[in-house]
Design a protein around this motif. Structure first.
Motif, PDB file in Angstrom:
ATOM      1  N   MET A 169      91.272   3.044  10.987  1.00  0.00           N
ATOM      2  CA  MET A 169      90.274   2.876  12.045  1.00  0.00           C
ATOM      3  C   MET A 169      90.431   1.497  12.677  1.00  0.00           C
ATOM      4  SD  MET A 169      86.197   3.767  11.909  1.00  0.00           S
ATOM      5  CE  MET A 169      85.697   2.396  10.853  1.00  0.00           C
ATOM      6  N   ILE A 170      90.382   1.431  13.988  1.00  0.00           N
ATOM      7  CA  ILE A 170      90.501   0.178  14.700  1.00  0.00           C
ATOM      8  C   ILE A 170      89.269  -0.681  14.407  1.00  0.00           C
ATOM      9  CG2 ILE A 170      90.654  -0.866  16.998  1.00  0.00           C
ATOM     10  CD1 ILE A 170      91.916   1.801  17.928  1.00  0.00           C
ATOM     11  N   PRO A 171      89.432  -1.970  14.166  1.00  0.00           N
ATOM     12  CA  PRO A 171      88.263  -2.827  13.911  1.00  0.00           C
ATOM     13  C   PRO A 171      87.220  -2.711  15.019  1.00  0.00           C
ATOM     14  CG  PRO A 171      90.281  -4.015  13.433  1.00  0.00           C
ATOM     15  CD  PRO A 171      90.697  -2.712  14.053  1.00  0.00           C
ATOM     16  N   THR A 172      85.967  -2.744  14.625  1.00  0.00           N
ATOM     17  CA  THR A 172      84.857  -2.551  15.557  1.00  0.00           C
ATOM     18  C   THR A 172      84.894  -3.527  16.717  1.00  0.00           C
ATOM     19  OG1 THR A 172      83.455  -1.702  13.781  1.00  0.00           O
ATOM     20  CG2 THR A 172      82.342  -2.569  15.725  1.00  0.00           C
ATOM     21  N   ASN A 173      85.248  -4.776  16.443  1.00  0.00           N
ATOM     22  CA  ASN A 173      85.179  -5.819  17.470  1.00  0.00           C
ATOM     23  C   ASN A 173      86.479  -6.001  18.237  1.00  0.00           C
ATOM     24  OD1 ASN A 173      86.667  -6.916  15.419  1.00  0.00           O
ATOM     25  ND2 ASN A 173      85.554  -8.862  15.338  1.00  0.00           N
ATOM     26  N   GLU A 174      87.453  -5.129  18.045  1.00  0.00           N
ATOM     27  CA  GLU A 174      88.742  -5.260  18.731  1.00  0.00           C
ATOM     28  C   GLU A 174      88.592  -4.903  20.208  1.00  0.00           C
ATOM     29  OE1 GLU A 174      91.861  -6.342  19.766  1.00  0.00           O
ATOM     30  OE2 GLU A 174      92.299  -6.035  17.623  1.00  0.00           O
ATOM     31  N   THR A 175      88.995  -5.841  21.084  1.00  0.00           N
ATOM     32  CA  THR A 175      88.898  -5.612  22.529  1.00  0.00           C
ATOM     33  C   THR A 175      90.266  -5.513  23.189  1.00  0.00           C
ATOM     34  OG1 THR A 175      88.877  -7.953  23.150  1.00  0.00           O
ATOM     35  CG2 THR A 175      86.746  -6.936  22.585  1.00  0.00           C
ATOM     36  N   PHE A 176      91.320  -5.677  22.426  1.00  0.00           N
ATOM     37  CA  PHE A 176      92.689  -5.612  22.949  1.00  0.00           C
ATOM     38  C   PHE A 176      92.866  -6.561  24.132  1.00  0.00           C
ATOM     39  CE2 PHE A 176      91.774  -1.591  20.874  1.00  0.00           C
ATOM     40  CZ  PHE A 176      92.789  -1.594  19.913  1.00  0.00           C
ATOM     41  N   GLY A 177      92.666  -7.826  23.806  1.00  0.00           N
ATOM     42  CA  GLY A 177      92.847  -8.878  24.790  1.00  0.00           C
ATOM     43  C   GLY A 177      91.873  -8.809  25.942  1.00  0.00           C
ATOM     44  N   GLY A 178      90.676  -8.266  25.680  1.00  0.00           N
ATOM     45  CA  GLY A 178      89.657  -8.160  26.715  1.00  0.00           C
ATOM     46  C   GLY A 178      89.825  -6.950  27.619  1.00  0.00           C
ATOM     47  N   THR A 179      90.791  -6.093  27.357  1.00  0.00           N
ATOM     48  CA  THR A 179      90.986  -4.910  28.205  1.00  0.00           C
ATOM     49  C   THR A 179      90.023  -3.783  27.857  1.00  0.00           C
ATOM     50  OG1 THR A 179      92.707  -3.989  26.736  1.00  0.00           O
ATOM     51  CG2 THR A 179      93.430  -5.457  28.521  1.00  0.00           C
ATOM     52  N   PHE A 180      89.339  -3.882  26.721  1.00  0.00           N
ATOM     53  CA  PHE A 180      88.334  -2.881  26.329  1.00  0.00           C
ATOM     54  C   PHE A 180      87.127  -3.630  25.777  1.00  0.00           C
ATOM     55  CE2 PHE A 180      86.684   0.768  23.816  1.00  0.00           C
ATOM     56  CZ  PHE A 180      86.726   1.738  24.798  1.00  0.00           C
ATOM     57  N   PRO A 181      86.335  -4.244  26.659  1.00  0.00           N
ATOM     58  CA  PRO A 181      85.293  -5.190  26.234  1.00  0.00           C
ATOM     59  C   PRO A 181      83.949  -4.561  25.905  1.00  0.00           C
ATOM     60  CG  PRO A 181      85.408  -5.167  28.615  1.00  0.00           C
ATOM     61  CD  PRO A 181      86.460  -4.193  28.135  1.00  0.00           C
ATOM     62  N   TYR A 182      83.908  -3.264  25.660  1.00  0.00           N
ATOM     63  CA  TYR A 182      82.636  -2.559  25.559  1.00  0.00           C
ATOM     64  C   TYR A 182      82.089  -2.564  24.138  1.00  0.00           C
ATOM     65  CZ  TYR A 182      84.658  -1.147  29.931  1.00  0.00           C
ATOM     66  OH  TYR A 182      85.255  -1.171  31.161  1.00  0.00           O
ATOM     67  N   ALA A 183      80.775  -2.676  24.036  1.00  0.00           N
ATOM     68  CA  ALA A 183      80.121  -2.710  22.728  1.00  0.00           C
ATOM     69  C   ALA A 183      80.389  -1.418  21.963  1.00  0.00           C
ATOM     70  CB  ALA A 183      78.617  -2.898  22.915  1.00  0.00           C
ATOM     71  N   ALA A 184      80.740  -1.569  20.702  1.00  0.00           N
ATOM     72  CA  ALA A 184      81.015  -0.410  19.852  1.00  0.00           C
ATOM     73  C   ALA A 184      79.709   0.142  19.289  1.00  0.00           C
ATOM     74  CB  ALA A 184      81.955  -0.811  18.718  1.00  0.00           C
ATOM     75  N   ARG A 185      79.499   1.440  19.453  1.00  0.00           N
ATOM     76  CA  ARG A 185      78.341   2.130  18.898  1.00  0.00           C
ATOM     77  C   ARG A 185      78.854   3.248  18.000  1.00  0.00           C
ATOM     78  NH1 ARG A 185      73.884   0.982  22.563  1.00  0.00           N
ATOM     79  NH2 ARG A 185      74.664  -0.063  24.443  1.00  0.00           N
ATOM     80  N   PHE A 186      78.010   3.651  17.042  1.00  0.00           N
ATOM     81  CA  PHE A 186      78.445   4.680  16.093  1.00  0.00           C
ATOM     82  C   PHE A 186      77.332   5.688  15.854  1.00  0.00           C
ATOM     83  CE2 PHE A 186      81.220   1.114  15.301  1.00  0.00           C
ATOM     84  CZ  PHE A 186      82.455   1.718  15.143  1.00  0.00           C
ATOM     85  N   ASP A 187      77.751   6.943  15.723  1.00  0.00           N
ATOM     86  CA  ASP A 187      76.837   8.038  15.421  1.00  0.00           C
ATOM     87  C   ASP A 187      77.337   8.732  14.159  1.00  0.00           C
ATOM     88  OD1 ASP A 187      74.635  10.000  16.451  1.00  0.00           O
ATOM     89  OD2 ASP A 187      76.358  11.284  15.975  1.00  0.00           O
ATOM     90  N   ASN A 188      76.403   9.154  13.306  1.00  0.00           N
ATOM     91  CA  ASN A 188      76.776   9.762  12.028  1.00  0.00           C
ATOM     92  C   ASN A 188      76.274  11.202  11.909  1.00  0.00           C
ATOM     93  OD1 ASN A 188      78.059   9.587   9.470  1.00  0.00           O
ATOM     94  ND2 ASN A 188      76.083   9.249   8.469  1.00  0.00           N
ATOM     95  N   ALA A 189      76.036  11.844  13.039  1.00  0.00           N
ATOM     96  CA  ALA A 189      75.459  13.189  13.008  1.00  0.00           C
ATOM     97  C   ALA A 189      76.375  14.206  12.343  1.00  0.00           C
ATOM     98  CB  ALA A 189      75.128  13.645  14.427  1.00  0.00           C
ATOM     99  N   SER A 190      77.683  13.935  12.338  1.00  0.00           N
ATOM    100  CA  SER A 190      78.642  14.861  11.726  1.00  0.00           C
ATOM    101  C   SER A 190      79.188  14.337  10.401  1.00  0.00           C
ATOM    102  CB  SER A 190      79.797  15.136  12.698  1.00  0.00           C
ATOM    103  OG  SER A 190      79.345  15.868  13.816  1.00  0.00           O
TER     104      SER A 190
END
Length: 313
Positions: free
Chosen positions: A1-22
């Motif tokens: 799994m990619i680390p939660t805070n990984e932004t790939f040099g700022g190219t994916f700067p969006y806050a990571a959210r997680f759902d556990n419904a499944s």
């Protein structure tokens, strides 16, 4: 799994959210006004939400853009005790949508995201406002589905390879090393904009697949095709009528070597005979990488012109 805070040099700067419904951690991006119409972007094989990064940026000021990573992809977990057939991903998406209580959904679907999204539409047509297919098949109980799927699979190098590799016992070993051969996999399917390739881009697409155990999602989708284990959701006649009445749009990269327009666009045309279709020359299967600006403008215009025609109670 990619680390939660990984932004790939700022190219994916969006806050990571997680759902556990499944009962696994499903990562998703949720950008834009919470009260706005929902744009639900669904990726395919072997990509993840990163592919929608340009579309998120183009739409997030006006719409609520929700981008989940399917089980076994991106920043989502890869459970070792689960199956990864199409029905599993439809089940996961349904629980995710109900958990967040998403409504007025515009589906934006690429690759296997098409069958997954259409599965959701079959189960919950009342939650769907619009359909957008971007090199993503739209199977929905059509009488010609088997014919078009078989013809497309027979013509595609990717489908030919996975069937041969599985019959010879090589599929798991090759796809189990996606962290190293991700570029050849993308190129086989149809990726044309090679100027994008740099270490950051390769890391973004390959870093989920560190070990063979991390590759179960990609292996499962391929193996399901090779062994005919995927089952398309069958809509009721009522669901089919409801979805067929929705505003719809198709955008297709005509250099797609896996989901050829001649074989897969007819599924969309059969369901939505009056809907606009934009055919993009010199654009491959991963059209959201090859032509992100053009696709962003096409989808933005479609959303603007249909914003008041899709309202749900």
């Amino acid at each position: 799994m990619i680390p939660t805070n990984e932004t790939f040099g700022g190219t994916f700067p969006y806050a990571a959210r997680f759902d556990n419904a499944s009962d696994f951690l499903m990562h998703y991006v949720d950008e834009g006004p919470s009260s706005a119409s929902v744009i639900l972007c669904l990726h395919g094989e072997p990509t993840w939400g990163y592919m929608f990064r340009h579309l998120i940026e183009a739409l997030k000021n006006q719409y609520r853009v929700v981008v989940p990573d399917h089980m076994g992809f991106g920043k989502s977990e890869t459970p070792q005790d689960r199956s990864y057939w199409l029905q599993d991903h439809i089940d996961n998406l349904e629980r995710f949508v109900l958990s967040l209580d998403l409504r007025n959904i515009t589906l934006v679907m690429h690759d296997f995201g098409g069958p997954v999204g259409m599965g959701l539409a079959a189960r919950h047509p009342d939650r769907i406002a619009r359909i957008v297919s971007v090199n993503g098949p739209t199977p929905f109980g059509q009488s010609t589905l088997a014919e078009h799927w078989a013809a497309g699979a027979a013509a595609a190098p990717w489908f030919q390879w996975i069937r041969k590799a599985d019959s010879e016992g090589r599929l798991d070993a090759v796809l189990g090393e996606l962290g190293f051969n991700i570029l050849s996999t993308l190129k086989l399917n149809g990726f044309e904009r090679t100027a994008l390739i740099n270490d950051t881009w390769l890391h973004a697409y390959g870093s989920h697949f560190v070990r063979p155990a991390d590759c179960l999602g990609a292996i499962g989708w391929a193996k399901g095709v090779a062994r005919d284990q995927h089952r398309f959701e069958e809509p009721t006649l009522s669901a089919k009528r409801v979805i067929a009445s929705k505003p719809a749009l198709a955008v297709w990269g005509m250099a797609d070597r896996t989901l050829g327009a001649n074989d897969f666009l007819p599924l969309f045309e059969e369901l939505f005979p009056s809907a606009p279709i934009h055919r993009l020359p010199d654009t491959g299967h991963y059209s959201l990488e090859d032509a992100p600006e053009a696709i962003g403008l096409i989808i933005s215009d479609f959303l603007a012109t249909t914003e008041h025609s899709h309202a749900l109670p």
